[in-house]
Each structure stands twice: as structure tokens, then as C-alpha cells.
Design a protein around this motif. Structure first.
Motif, PDB file in Angstrom:
ATOM      1  N   ASP A 108     -43.141   7.977 -25.656  1.00 51.10           N
ATOM      2  CA  ASP A 108     -42.091   8.632 -26.437  1.00 51.10           C
ATOM      3  C   ASP A 108     -42.716   9.657 -27.376  1.00 51.10           C
ATOM      4  OD1 ASP A 108     -40.145   7.076 -25.226  1.00 51.10           O
ATOM      5  OD2 ASP A 108     -40.286   5.514 -26.752  1.00 51.10           O
ATOM      6  N   THR A 109     -43.147  10.776 -26.809  1.00 50.94           N
ATOM      7  CA  THR A 109     -43.744  11.847 -27.578  1.00 50.94           C
ATOM      8  C   THR A 109     -42.992  13.142 -27.290  1.00 50.94           C
ATOM      9  OG1 THR A 109     -45.325  12.385 -25.841  1.00 50.94           O
ATOM     10  CG2 THR A 109     -46.046  10.812 -27.510  1.00 50.94           C
ATOM     11  N   VAL A 110     -43.162  14.084 -28.160  1.00 48.97           N
ATOM     12  CA  VAL A 110     -42.571  15.410 -27.973  1.00 48.97           C
ATOM     13  C   VAL A 110     -43.716  16.390 -27.820  1.00 48.97           C
ATOM     14  CG1 VAL A 110     -41.176  17.213 -29.042  1.00 48.97           C
ATOM     15  CG2 VAL A 110     -40.561  14.814 -29.361  1.00 48.97           C
ATOM     16  N   THR A 111     -43.654  17.212 -26.782  1.00 48.02           N
ATOM     17  CA  THR A 111     -44.707  18.190 -26.556  1.00 48.02           C
ATOM     18  C   THR A 111     -44.141  19.601 -26.620  1.00 48.02           C
ATOM     19  OG1 THR A 111     -44.385  18.164 -24.164  1.00 48.02           O
ATOM     20  CG2 THR A 111     -45.975  16.616 -25.073  1.00 48.02           C
ATOM     21  N   THR A 112     -44.932  20.492 -27.165  1.00 50.29           N
ATOM     22  CA  THR A 112     -44.585  21.911 -27.164  1.00 50.29           C
ATOM     23  C   THR A 112     -45.835  22.677 -26.750  1.00 50.29           C
ATOM     24  OG1 THR A 112     -45.145  22.117 -29.506  1.00 50.29           O
ATOM     25  CG2 THR A 112     -42.837  21.742 -28.973  1.00 50.29           C
ATOM     26  N   GLY A 113     -45.618  23.859 -26.228  1.00 42.86           N
ATOM     27  CA  GLY A 113     -46.766  24.632 -25.801  1.00 42.86           C
ATOM     28  C   GLY A 113     -46.468  26.108 -25.750  1.00 42.86           C
ATOM     29  N   SER A 114     -47.523  26.867 -25.600  1.00 43.19           N
ATOM     30  CA  SER A 114     -47.377  28.317 -25.489  1.00 43.19           C
ATOM     31  C   SER A 114     -48.495  28.843 -24.607  1.00 43.19           C
ATOM     32  CB  SER A 114     -47.422  28.979 -26.860  1.00 43.19           C
ATOM     33  OG  SER A 114     -48.689  28.787 -27.440  1.00 43.19           O
ATOM     34  N   ASN A 115     -48.282  30.039 -24.072  1.00 46.42           N
ATOM     35  CA  ASN A 115     -49.312  30.687 -23.277  1.00 46.42           C
ATOM     36  C   ASN A 115     -49.234  32.177 -23.536  1.00 46.42           C
ATOM     37  OD1 ASN A 115     -47.210  31.652 -21.273  1.00 46.42           O
ATOM     38  ND2 ASN A 115     -47.078  29.461 -20.988  1.00 46.42           N
ATOM     39  N   THR A 139     -49.343  29.799 -13.075  1.00 48.33           N
ATOM     40  CA  THR A 139     -50.157  30.948 -13.444  1.00 48.33           C
ATOM     41  C   THR A 139     -51.185  30.543 -14.494  1.00 48.33           C
ATOM     42  OG1 THR A 139     -48.233  32.364 -13.083  1.00 48.33           O
ATOM     43  CG2 THR A 139     -50.050  33.311 -14.334  1.00 48.33           C
ATOM     44  N   ASP A 140     -52.433  30.961 -14.314  1.00 46.20           N
ATOM     45  CA  ASP A 140     -53.456  30.773 -15.348  1.00 46.20           C
ATOM     46  C   ASP A 140     -53.223  31.787 -16.457  1.00 46.20           C
ATOM     47  OD1 ASP A 140     -54.748  28.712 -14.070  1.00 46.20           O
ATOM     48  OD2 ASP A 140     -56.301  29.975 -13.193  1.00 46.20           O
ATOM     49  N   TYR A 141     -53.326  31.344 -17.698  1.00 44.68           N
ATOM     50  CA  TYR A 141     -53.144  32.221 -18.845  1.00 44.68           C
ATOM     51  C   TYR A 141     -54.432  32.293 -19.651  1.00 44.68           C
ATOM     52  CZ  TYR A 141     -48.205  32.727 -18.038  1.00 44.68           C
ATOM     53  OH  TYR A 141     -47.008  33.072 -17.491  1.00 44.68           O
ATOM     54  N   THR A 142     -54.647  33.416 -20.326  1.00 43.45           N
ATOM     55  CA  THR A 142     -55.846  33.630 -21.123  1.00 43.45           C
ATOM     56  C   THR A 142     -55.969  32.597 -22.235  1.00 43.45           C
ATOM     57  OG1 THR A 142     -55.631  35.980 -20.693  1.00 43.45           O
ATOM     58  CG2 THR A 142     -57.126  35.348 -22.457  1.00 43.45           C
ATOM     59  N   HIS A 143     -54.903  32.392 -22.990  1.00 44.65           N
ATOM     60  CA  HIS A 143     -54.880  31.409 -24.069  1.00 44.65           C
ATOM     61  C   HIS A 143     -53.706  30.469 -23.852  1.00 44.65           C
ATOM     62  CE1 HIS A 143     -56.980  34.839 -26.040  1.00 44.65           C
ATOM     63  NE2 HIS A 143     -57.797  33.855 -26.342  1.00 44.65           N
ATOM     64  N   VAL A 144     -53.976  29.179 -23.925  1.00 41.76           N
ATOM     65  CA  VAL A 144     -52.943  28.165 -23.759  1.00 41.76           C
ATOM     66  C   VAL A 144     -53.033  27.221 -24.951  1.00 41.76           C
ATOM     67  CG1 VAL A 144     -52.044  26.329 -22.275  1.00 41.76           C
ATOM     68  CG2 VAL A 144     -53.176  28.307 -21.246  1.00 41.76           C
ATOM     69  N   GLY A 145     -51.874  26.840 -25.490  1.00 41.03           N
ATOM     70  CA  GLY A 145     -51.847  25.915 -26.612  1.00 41.03           C
ATOM     71  C   GLY A 145     -50.845  24.819 -26.384  1.00 41.03           C
ATOM     72  N   VAL A 146     -51.163  23.621 -26.840  1.00 45.11           N
ATOM     73  CA  VAL A 146     -50.253  22.488 -26.706  1.00 45.11           C
ATOM     74  C   VAL A 146     -50.322  21.640 -27.975  1.00 45.11           C
ATOM     75  CG1 VAL A 146     -51.983  21.049 -25.544  1.00 45.11           C
ATOM     76  CG2 VAL A 146     -49.553  20.595 -25.182  1.00 45.11           C
ATOM     77  N   ILE A 147     -49.163  21.105 -28.351  1.00 40.77           N
ATOM     78  CA  ILE A 147     -49.062  20.205 -29.516  1.00 40.77           C
ATOM     79  C   ILE A 147     -48.268  18.985 -29.100  1.00 40.77           C
ATOM     80  CG2 ILE A 147     -48.118  19.930 -31.847  1.00 40.77           C
ATOM     81  CD1 ILE A 147     -48.484  22.948 -32.208  1.00 40.77           C
ATOM     82  N   VAL A 148     -48.698  17.810 -29.544  1.00 45.68           N
ATOM     83  CA  VAL A 148     -48.016  16.553 -29.246  1.00 45.68           C
ATOM     84  C   VAL A 148     -47.648  15.880 -30.559  1.00 45.68           C
ATOM     85  CG1 VAL A 148     -48.215  14.287 -28.147  1.00 45.68           C
ATOM     86  CG2 VAL A 148     -49.320  16.281 -27.101  1.00 45.68           C
ATOM     87  N   HIS A 149     -46.380  15.503 -30.667  1.00 44.18           N
ATOM     88  CA  HIS A 149     -45.897  14.727 -31.817  1.00 44.18           C
ATOM     89  C   HIS A 149     -45.491  13.342 -31.333  1.00 44.18           C
ATOM     90  CE1 HIS A 149     -45.588  17.897 -34.915  1.00 44.18           C
ATOM     91  NE2 HIS A 149     -45.471  18.680 -33.873  1.00 44.18           N
ATOM     92  N   GLY A 150     -45.821  12.338 -32.088  1.00 45.87           N
ATOM     93  CA  GLY A 150     -45.493  10.953 -31.764  1.00 45.87           C
ATOM     94  C   GLY A 150     -46.313  10.057 -32.671  1.00 45.87           C
ATOM     95  N   ASP A 151     -46.469   8.803 -32.285  1.00 46.14           N
ATOM     96  CA  ASP A 151     -47.267   7.856 -33.068  1.00 46.14           C
ATOM     97  C   ASP A 151     -48.559   7.566 -32.344  1.00 46.14           C
ATOM     98  OD1 ASP A 151     -45.390   7.548 -35.127  1.00 46.14           O
ATOM     99  OD2 ASP A 151     -44.280   6.059 -33.959  1.00 46.14           O
ATOM    100  N   LEU A 152     -49.641   7.422 -33.091  1.00 46.16           N
ATOM    101  CA  LEU A 152     -50.911   7.030 -32.502  1.00 46.16           C
ATOM    102  C   LEU A 152     -50.943   5.528 -32.266  1.00 46.16           C
ATOM    103  CD1 LEU A 152     -53.446   9.215 -34.525  1.00 46.16           C
ATOM    104  CD2 LEU A 152     -52.646   9.556 -32.181  1.00 46.16           C
ATOM    105  N   ALA A 153     -51.731   5.118 -31.296  1.00 43.15           N
ATOM    106  CA  ALA A 153     -51.859   3.685 -30.974  1.00 43.15           C
ATOM    107  C   ALA A 153     -52.590   2.960 -32.071  1.00 43.15           C
ATOM    108  CB  ALA A 153     -52.578   3.521 -29.651  1.00 43.15           C
TER     109      ALA A 153
END
Length: 130
Positions: free
Chosen positions: A72-79, A116-130
Motif C-alpha cells: 500500500d504505497t503511492v508512487t510518482t515519477g517523471s522523465n 522509451t529510455d529517458y535521459t533523466h528518470v525520477g521516482v518517489i515512493v510514499h508509504g510506511d517503512l517495515a
């Protein structure tokens, strides 16, 4: 000697703008990874990201240093930049797989919906750590 600071509320230097520490901890990103997505992929900047795997064209796996407690996490990303455009966000992003230990992340081109491969890729994950 390790020390521990226990507080319920944080305030700015003037004693205003209070916020509960649980809000700060709960709303903080648990994983953040900015990486080069073309050629030999490499982490540029990260938090709680241990390594990357190049799964295929436009598909990357971000491995976590510390696992999340559930799927149960939320992910966001950009390229940014796919070799056909000049440094602009171009495409769609998504995630799948077991997100407790790693995130498999994909990027696709808006024009033809192909991975497609992108020059810069970013990802963020929100949730709880184990």
C-alpha cells in the motif's frame, strides 16, 4: 553515544506554524531516486535506494535499502528527454511488481505509447517503512 529527541509538535523559531511530528514522518517520501535512464544507467541522487536494474528499454527496477511495510504505497515519477525532444517531460510513467522491496518502473513515449529510455528518470515512493 546516540541521542534521541522525543517531541509531539514542531514549531518554527518564532513559536508559530506548528505541525505534529507524526504528520511529518507520515508525509515524508520513503524512497527517492533520480537516475540516468540511457546508456549505462546510474543513480544520480537518492534516498533509501540501493541499486538499479535495467530491465529493458524504458523499464527500470529501483531496489530499496530498507523495505516498505506493505504494497500500500503511492508512487510518482517523471522523465525528461528521450533523445527526440529537448529537455522536456515527455511521456507517461507507471509502476508494477512487489513494491515492498523494489519498484519496477516504466516510461513510455506520448507519441507512440512505446517504452522509451529517458535521459533523466525520477521516482518517489510514499508509504510506511517495515
Amino acid at each position: 553515544m546516540a541521542s534521541e529527541l522525543r517531541v509531539n509538535t514542531l514549531k518554527d523559531a518564532a513559536g508559530n506554524n506548528s505541525i505534529a511530528t507524526s504528520f511529518v514522518a507520515g508525509g515524508s517520501a520513503k524512497v527517492r531516486c533520480l537516475f540516468n535512464g540511457t546508456g549505462t544507467i546510474a543513480i544520480r541522487e537518492s534516498f533509501n535506494s540501493s541499486s538499479l536494474t535495467d530491465v529493458g528499454t524504458g523499464i527500470y527496477k529501483v531496489n530499496y535499502t530498507n523495505n516498505t511495510s506493505s504494497t500500500d504505497t503511492v508512487t510518482t515519477g517523471s522523465n525528461i528527454g528521450d533523445g527526440t525532444t529537448s529537455d522536456r517531460t515527455n511521456g507517461q510513467v507507471g509502476a508494477y511488481g512487489s513494491v515492498t522491496t523494489a519498484l519496477t518502473y516504466f516510461t513510455t513515449n506520448y507519441d507512440n505509447n512505446a517504452y522509451t529510455d529517458y535521459t533523466h528518470v525520477g521516482v518517489i515512493v510514499h508509504g510506511d517503512l517495515a
